[in-house]
Design an enzyme around this catalytic site. Structure first.
Site, PDB file in Angstrom:
ATOM      1  N   LYS A  31     -13.679  29.646   7.487  1.00 19.87           N
ATOM      2  CA  LYS A  31     -13.263  30.454   6.339  1.00 19.87           C
ATOM      3  C   LYS A  31     -11.838  30.096   5.932  1.00 19.87           C
ATOM      4  O   LYS A  31     -11.527  29.953   4.743  1.00 19.87           O
ATOM      5  CB  LYS A  31     -13.337  31.942   6.685  1.00 19.87           C
ATOM      6  CG  LYS A  31     -12.858  32.863   5.552  1.00 19.87           C
ATOM      7  CD  LYS A  31     -12.498  34.247   6.045  1.00 19.87           C
ATOM      8  CE  LYS A  31     -11.201  34.240   6.822  1.00 19.87           C
ATOM      9  NZ  LYS A  31     -10.731  35.589   7.195  1.00 19.87           N
ATOM     10  N   ARG A 127      -4.340  47.545   3.712  1.00 22.66           N
ATOM     11  CA  ARG A 127      -3.808  46.319   4.316  1.00 22.66           C
ATOM     12  C   ARG A 127      -2.543  45.863   3.594  1.00 22.66           C
ATOM     13  O   ARG A 127      -2.426  45.980   2.368  1.00 22.66           O
ATOM     14  CB  ARG A 127      -4.858  45.202   4.309  1.00 22.66           C
ATOM     15  CG  ARG A 127      -6.060  45.526   5.168  1.00 22.66           C
ATOM     16  CD  ARG A 127      -6.982  44.348   5.317  1.00 22.66           C
ATOM     17  NE  ARG A 127      -6.369  43.271   6.106  1.00 22.66           N
ATOM     18  CZ  ARG A 127      -6.946  42.095   6.323  1.00 22.66           C
ATOM     19  NH1 ARG A 127      -8.131  41.839   5.804  1.00 22.66           N
ATOM     20  NH2 ARG A 127      -6.335  41.177   7.053  1.00 22.66           N
ATOM     21  N   SER A 170       1.972  39.367   8.857  1.00 22.06           N
ATOM     22  CA  SER A 170       0.890  38.403   8.595  1.00 22.06           C
ATOM     23  C   SER A 170       1.467  37.063   8.187  1.00 22.06           C
ATOM     24  O   SER A 170       2.301  36.983   7.281  1.00 22.06           O
ATOM     25  CB  SER A 170      -0.031  38.913   7.486  1.00 22.06           C
ATOM     26  OG  SER A 170      -1.000  37.933   7.158  1.00 22.06           O
ATOM     27  N   SER A 171       0.963  36.002   8.818  1.00 16.77           N
ATOM     28  CA  SER A 171       1.354  34.656   8.406  1.00 16.77           C
ATOM     29  C   SER A 171       0.862  34.332   7.004  1.00 16.77           C
ATOM     30  O   SER A 171       1.389  33.434   6.341  1.00 16.77           O
ATOM     31  CB  SER A 171       0.796  33.626   9.392  1.00 16.77           C
ATOM     32  OG  SER A 171      -0.620  33.593   9.345  1.00 16.77           O
ATOM     33  N   GLU A 314      -6.595  36.661  16.119  1.00 16.50           N
ATOM     34  CA  GLU A 314      -7.975  36.869  15.674  1.00 16.50           C
ATOM     35  C   GLU A 314      -8.982  36.715  16.814  1.00 16.50           C
ATOM     36  O   GLU A 314     -10.123  37.166  16.709  1.00 16.50           O
ATOM     37  CB  GLU A 314      -8.318  35.890  14.550  1.00 16.50           C
ATOM     38  CG  GLU A 314      -8.352  34.442  14.984  1.00 16.50           C
ATOM     39  CD  GLU A 314      -8.152  33.475  13.829  1.00 16.50           C
ATOM     40  OE1 GLU A 314      -9.051  32.672  13.579  1.00 16.50           O
ATOM     41  OE2 GLU A 314      -7.078  33.525  13.195  1.00 16.50           O
ATOM     42  N   ARG A 386     -15.028  40.909  13.536  1.00 18.93           N
ATOM     43  CA  ARG A 386     -14.618  40.539  14.893  1.00 18.93           C
ATOM     44  C   ARG A 386     -14.954  41.655  15.891  1.00 18.93           C
ATOM     45  O   ARG A 386     -15.238  41.375  17.055  1.00 18.93           O
ATOM     46  CB  ARG A 386     -13.121  40.236  14.940  1.00 18.93           C
ATOM     47  CG  ARG A 386     -12.654  39.171  13.976  1.00 18.93           C
ATOM     48  CD  ARG A 386     -13.111  37.788  14.343  1.00 18.93           C
ATOM     49  NE  ARG A 386     -12.542  36.790  13.436  1.00 18.93           N
ATOM     50  CZ  ARG A 386     -13.070  35.629  13.181  1.00 18.93           C
ATOM     51  NH1 ARG A 386     -14.205  35.270  13.740  1.00 18.93           N
ATOM     52  NH2 ARG A 386     -12.494  34.782  12.343  1.00 18.93           N
TER      53      ARG A 386
END
Length: 424
Positions: A31, A127, A170-171, A314, A386
């Site tokens: 993805k 988010r 977050s990257s 992740e 996940r």
């Protein structure tokens, strides 16, 4: 066997492995690679082909978003053709639960002429995206709002220049700005200030792909990435298998004492999922490359691990599920940022593994797990693919595990449940 629909009232019975599982699997494409490839192809200087593109909810949402902005993304075949077009506004973008759509498309929308409205699933509104939107304002883009729903009003060009962001959540905040930066008049110079950036391999992936498109990127300094202005060259590429999606399949070998081979595992890659090789070895598995791909053989009993997963957060749900089945204690650290993923993954894992009997302690930045007999029960997924992976891993080793909303795995793996059941 097709995956049945799953609701809290009708959870999916996770199949139990009755003995060592031997299987060879071919996984869908990555993805992360697919969505980056689509963005770069949409702003390139000519048509591109994305071979073996992942066809999932996240990637079809990305294709639809870029199409709404004026690119042509033909997803009718296994290989997707992307033809850039004049970027236009007056569009609406559905982000669904895809962080890459919510964060990667607004910098492109700034290059369009007109308003582009963004929204997504209800949970997506929680988010974080404010750092990206604030950075776009600093680069000269008109943005209305600081969270979903928000609107980007483009003028057809973006000044660009230097911008400071806190990417500790977050990257993707950094990758989002780099992907479109070459098309900005002054390029972009992104500087991070804050706690360490998580998931750095994903930024390395972005930088590597930009360079493959002929974009000059300087990442020699710590917490600074500079993209020079210039064309984005059209590139045909083949997408690697999604190595993070390999986690439940390799875990199946680990918990059953069998051998599972994932075809076409790259010998060199920027994907975070490649870290599974070292983690599984530390837990007692035998890991080796073969002519077919990567083969993992499970041990008689899994060992616990003490590991910092900051760069590969992740993988935490799958690794936590394995740790709950291990014969010695584990400590997973450095992953406070995954509280802002599809759900608060640390709280969700502590709750759901604990519900099945795991001895687990939740810490601000991780989890501790100690050996404890597990039992069957409902494992809730919180609309998080996940989490569903974690549930089926436990279910492969424990009778009576029922996974709520297993269909959420369609985010990155269509008909995962049917494929999984077929292996067992």
């Amino acid at each position: 066997m097709s995956a049945p629909s799953s609701t809290p009232a009708d959870p999916w019975p996770a199949p139990r492995a009755s003995g060592p599982v031997t299987a060879t699997v071919t996984l869908p494409g990555s993805k992360s690679l697919t969505n980056r490839a689509l963005v770069l192809a949409a702003i390139a200087d000519g048509p591109s082909v994305v071979r073996r593109a992942l066809r999932s909810r996240d990637t079809t949402l990305m294709a639809a978003a870029l199409t709404s902005l004026g690119a042509s993304v033909d997803t009718s075949g296994e290989d997707w053709t992307v033809t850039p077009g004049e970027l236009t506004g007056d569009a609406q973008v559905d982000c669904g639960l895809a962080g890459t759509v919510m964060r990667f498309v607004p910098p492109v929308a700034g290059l369009a002429r007109g308003a582009v409205a963004f929204d997504g699933d209800p949970h997506m509104r929680q988010r974080p995206v404010g750092q990206v939107l604030g950075a776009l304002r600093a680069l000269g883009i008109d943005v209305e709002g600081d969270a979903l729903p928000f609107t980007v009003r483009g003028t057809g060009s973006v000044r660009g220049g230097t911008v400071v962001v806190d990417a500790s959540a977050s990257s993707q905040f950094v990758s989002a700005l780099l992907l479109a930066g070459a098309r900005y008049t002054e390029g972009v110079d992104v500087r991070h200030e804050g706690e360490p950036v998580p998931s750095l391999p994903h930024i390395d992936m972005t930088v590597a792909m930009l360079r493959e498109h002929g974009v000059a990127v300087d990442d020699a300094g710590a917490d600074r990435w500079t993209v020079a202005p210039g064309p984005v060259r059209a590139v045909d590429r083949t997408i690697e298998p999604d190595l993070s999606n390999a986690a439940p399949f390799l875990a199946l070998a680990a918990v059953s004492g069998g051998t599972v081979t994932v075809r076409d595992w790259p010998r060199a890659t920027t994907q975070a999922g490649d870290a599974l090789r070292g983690i599984l070895e530390a837990m007692g598995c035998t890991v080796r490359f073969t002519d077919d791909g990567l083969a993992v053989t499970g041990p008689g009993e899994l060992r616990g691990v003490d590991v910092d997963l900051h760069d590969v957060g992740e993988l935490t749900p799958a690794v936590a599920a394995l740790c709950a089945l291990a014969g010695t204690p584990s400590h997973l650290r450095g992953i406070a940022h995954i509280r802002g993923h599809e759900t608060d993954r640390l709280a969700a894992l502590a709750t759901e593994l604990g519900r099945l009997g795991a001895d687990v302690t939740e810490h601000p930045d991780g989890l501790e797990l100690r050996p404890s007999p597990l039992r069957g029960g409902v494992f809730r997924t919180y609309a998080d693919h996940r989490m569903a992976h974690a549930g089926v891993i436990v279910g492969a080793a424990v009778d009576g595990v029922l996974v709520e909303d297993v269909a959420t795995t369609g985010k990155t793996f269509p008909d995962f449940a049917g494929f999984w059941a077929g292996l067992l």
